[in-house]
Design a protein around this motif. Structure first.
Motif, mmCIF file in Angstrom:
data_model
loop_
_atom_site.group_PDB
_atom_site.id
_atom_site.type_symbol
_atom_site.label_atom_id
_atom_site.label_comp_id
_atom_site.label_asym_id
_atom_site.label_seq_id
_atom_site.Cartn_x
_atom_site.Cartn_y
_atom_site.Cartn_z
ATOM 1 N N ALA A 107 0.807 -1.388 -0.138
ATOM 2 C CA ALA A 107 0.093 -0.064 -0.014
ATOM 3 C C ALA A 107 0.971 1.176 0.079
ATOM 4 N N ILE A 108 1.868 1.246 0.590
ATOM 5 C CA ILE A 108 2.803 2.372 0.503
ATOM 6 C C ILE A 108 3.624 2.817 -0.710
ATOM 7 N N GLU A 109 3.998 1.599 -1.120
ATOM 8 C CA GLU A 109 4.549 1.908 -2.632
ATOM 9 C C GLU A 109 3.400 1.936 -3.565
ATOM 10 N N LYS A 138 8.933 4.810 -1.248
ATOM 11 C CA LYS A 138 9.950 3.592 -0.863
ATOM 12 C C LYS A 138 9.918 3.363 0.811
ATOM 13 N N VAL A 139 9.728 1.844 1.099
ATOM 14 C CA VAL A 139 9.989 1.639 2.562
ATOM 15 C C VAL A 139 11.362 1.279 2.525
ATOM 16 N N PHE A 140 12.299 1.902 3.501
ATOM 17 C CA PHE A 140 13.523 1.784 3.811
ATOM 18 C C PHE A 140 13.716 0.676 5.081
ATOM 19 N N ALA A 141 14.078 -0.563 4.731
ATOM 20 C CA ALA A 141 13.742 -1.648 5.969
ATOM 21 C C ALA A 141 15.039 -1.547 6.730
ATOM 22 N N LEU A 142 15.115 -1.323 7.860
ATOM 23 C CA LEU A 142 15.988 -1.415 8.786
ATOM 24 C C LEU A 142 16.225 -2.766 9.690
ATOM 25 N N PRO A 143 17.177 -3.118 9.901
ATOM 26 C CA PRO A 143 17.226 -4.435 10.843
ATOM 27 C C PRO A 143 16.754 -3.799 12.078
#
Lengths: 333, 333, 333, 333
Positions: free
Chosen positions: C86-88, C93-98
């Motif tokens: 849904a965000i894209e 962009k969703v930046f995925a962090l550890p």
């Protein structure tokens, strides 16, 4: 369609082996930007070089509008008809206004803006955030300075951006009837583009934003639209050439002169013109059979059906159209 | 606006402590889907419950169209005017067609499809991929079965989806003049929605896609639009109730009867109706002063200006409108 | 999943026949907004009621970010994994962090922001414009007030919005280990939502934007996303009830107490917990056979594979979980 | 960055005054398409000429994927890092996979596809619909034929498209270590592009879709993205030249030879290479002071920090890099 003006090709050859920075940070692009600022009397303007007209319109509309805003345009406007939905792809509604030979009026724009503002349900509606014009229009007609000033005033009153599509701008600038200059555009618009593709370049459109930094992160927005030219200098060199020795202002002259000759010839021979346009496009009404027979001998663009037995055909001249072509056409007609 | 039909609230209370699966996989939603399939005589139909009308339109148009396709709708269509650009936000152009009291004709649709197919520049244009109708329309008028069959035939001929917005469908089904049934809609459309929000539910619209698996990954598409209800049963229970004991087919009756009384009363008192509509919406022409004075005593919706001194106001009845309200209104008028 | 807290159903019944304005302009929604402002000690806050969590995230991220901006989130964040893109879909962009048990650190956020700012190619990159957290996280863990303050400071330093997804916020507020209050969220975040759907309501999430008018045209943006509830009062009544008599702050207590009992029971019986989480979600490591056999007797959610022979299963309690269910579960285990 | 290979400029000059059809319907573009089909041993392939790499990636991913699908790519992939979110702007998630010197493995791709298919919540998730590779990668490394065959097999097994970004493809084809030919790409991929911009053209990328009509309405999709070149022949002439006399296959040779010399020289002088890459990019580890001092004398691209005191710098050679430049560089180092 031809290639490019010889002066452009010469510059490309002369500079071919030089190494420069990419993405428009080269000296040629910088020089071209300076010349354009100067020609527009807009010393603070941001100038960027894009590849084509639909791309320029798409990038500028996405860059200037918020997602809930739309753009007012003539029903016949390029963004409304012939850009395959590029504006809607960016999420924006095109509000189609009735037109007179491709032109929309300050009154119609004001009425639309006012209608929105006074509509009790406006919070459920797309907000008109921009007016899109083309100069010359898709019908080859021109906005006068007085008309453009009125439209600009309406836009400022209702806080809408004014954006002008100048795909064929050279043919307006070269037209004796025209009274809108580049400095006028820079003074009256929030953004406009100076067409290169149809005006002597291999490709390229120069977007001009008179107010510096009106669009934050503009470079990134261009990149996000796949519109950033890696070898930006190829566009820069072309516009640097077009804005040297007043080439851009004169390059359309031949097209307009040839178009005038064709128009005069058509009228003399009893043909009827569909549109009273002074630039490089001619719209002539032909019987369907006539059009079909002519199409075998000369490149004619179908425009639209006039009635069941007549069609409107479009002829376009360019900076490169030779006088002999006009003479040959006249013989055929 | 009221809450929900009492039968719905009772079911919500009766089932409140039961634990069920989420996302519409519960027994109530399954039962509601079965009842809707049965009422539509569409045993293979896919049925999904969404929350509101704009959401249903947005999801269905995005789900059915490819990015380069647009949707034909009346100029007055909800998707064209009052959805804040939700359709364009999904990337699709709305082609606005002229309308007669909210309705578009099979002829106009065919002309648009044909115009596109015969346009030499169509590869540069948005392809019409869907026709959007509302039944009843935004003006309260109805498509007849004959009209809907013609439109459906045009859509199939030109390979466009036919989609019907049934936000107020109960008021069509309850209208004596109506001859379009749920099975007709299932037979003639590619998708439609049965309105709950405006027809007795707290919220909810039931999307019906007669052909099973027409839309692959439909569940994911719904989720991607933020339109998936976690406690899907809340919608399921409401539609299960609306489709028990023929409630949905009868729930609009009161609204239509009350609207008929108001229309008759208005005419009797010399008012002029702006639209000849048989459902639950009344459009009356009032002098501006009249409208302003009335607005102090009764909830009236501004529709549009008729001329400089008259406005069109909208009155809407519902399944819950009491007879006394009609009487009170008649006294005021 | 159950329905709603009884107090909510009672209010819906009591108010059912009242007529009110639509779209959240009713007195119940207004009252609910006031109570939420008061509970958050945020007198200027804008408050809107949306239907579900994915919708709230999608609307807020689209509303706050410009197209060239993205959002930093835990790899395990709901927006990164379980919102079907849904965000894209909104272009971001969703930046995925550890993450550590669902949490991301102020250090990691600062490093990402700094990395972007110091990258020579940043003009070709998506700009991090927001940090997304969930409280409690998808693993049931909690950010401490100190952690949230650090993250908020990093966000302000690097001009990124801080947005908190409170889908299960009631279970944080009811947890003895929690030290983050509603006023803390209002003070430290640019926007957050107070979850209703998973916390006693039929549906609904209350979006809180502490700074008034931070988002111009917010109503229209909601509408454009298909997220505007016609009968807004149905959400308003629910939140008005949840914020009466401190219901929201206490409604999660039962869930946390029951979850503590289950966790204690599991440990007593020799099971290993996968996550050290203090709220209403329990993550237990089971042998595959164990999990399969258990799944026949009790509703267990598969979470992920621990290794080739073990899986992590999720158990979630709620405001409505009876003590007997815990006892029954303990017998089975 | 230089301009174009001399043969290209010569052809542009030689053809400049010819009049041709626009939008790629000219004879040069047709000839270029035929030559590319022939070089790829893909007689049915659709071939289109786009302007740049980000544009090609954006158009192809949007054209091949449905909105609920995303694309798997290396964490270091151009689409994931350096395209300003162009892929997300089109609505698609980029799933970033860990990489080895820019390459992702068939195993990692299979694991991602399998993980999705076996996830009980996959209907709430973006579906992996494509794998994106670059050949050579952003690190200058190459996929071997065996690796590409394995990846292709995984893609077919899990019904994902395989798409290869060939921005620097000429430098792979000219590399002695390379064993992947154009016919291999056509046999193993669903789409790929042959880079022109970085491989001797002024601009331009040739998109190849081996299966004819895989993408309906492809022309319109290109137009909708603002990616249609009006004077399509300018790209056609360039690719027609690049695919005459095996120019494309040989044009990268100089770059690879010069890069090999630089790599050998660096190692000889005791420098450490960061990546073991055989094509035209060299990644060398330098002390920060060294890098700063070198940057004053030669164009070096910052790549990334190796540790607190060392950085990785990138040097790229091209078809035009003279031997003298290598010698000069060696002196400086």
């Amino acid at each position: 369609m031809e290639g490019a003006h010889p002066a452009i090709l010469e510059r490309l050859i002369a500079t071919n082996t030089m190494q420069t920075a990419g993405y428009g940070y080269d000296q040629f692009s910088e020089s071209a930007r300076d010349k354009i600022r100067s020609a527009c009397q807009a010393p603070e303007a941001d100038v960027a070089f894009l590849v084509g007209g639909t791309q320029a319109n798409m990038v500028m509309i996405d860059a200037l509008l918020r997602p809930y805003q739309g753009v007012l345009a003539a029903q016949s406007g390029h963004i409304n008809v012939h850009e395959a939905g590029a504006i809607e792809h960016g999420g924006h509604k095109v509000f189609a206004l009735p037109h007179q030979e491709g032109k929309i009026s300050a009154e119609a724009i004001a009425a639309a803006a006012k209608g929105y503002l006074h509509d009790a349900n406006r919070a459920h509606m797309v907000a008109p955030g921009m007016v899109y014009l083309s100069q010359p229009t898709e019908y080859g007609t021109l906005y006068s300075l007085a008309e453009l000033e009125q439209i600009s005033a309406v836009c400022r009153r209702y806080q809408m951006y004014l954006y002008v599509d100048g795909a064929r701008l050279a043919y307006a600038l070269a037209c004796p009837e025209n009274d809108v200059t580049l400095p006028d555009l820079a003074r009256l618009c929030d953004a406009f583009y100076i067409g290169g593709t149809k005006c002597g370049a291999l490709f390229g459109e120069a977007v001009v934003i008179p107010k510096h930094q009106l669009i934050p992160h503009f470079f990134t927005i261009i990149k996000q639209h796949g519109a950033l030219l890696a070898k930006g200098r190829i566009a820069g060199i072309q516009f640097d050439t077009l804005f040297s020795d007043h080439l851009y202002e004169s390059i359309g002259r031949n097209a307009v002169d040839r178009a005038d000759e064709i128009r005069a010839g058509l009228v003399r021979k009893g043909y009827q013109l569909a549109v009273n346009a002074p630039t490089n496009q001619i719209f002539v009404i032909l019987k369907k059979e006539q059009a079909a027979s002519l199409a075998e001998q000369v490149e004619l663009g179908f425009w639209e059906n006039q009635d069941t037995s007549h069609v409107i055909m479009r002829i376009a001249t360019s900076w490169a159209t030779p006088k002999e072509d006009v003479a040959a056409l006249m013989k055929i007609l």
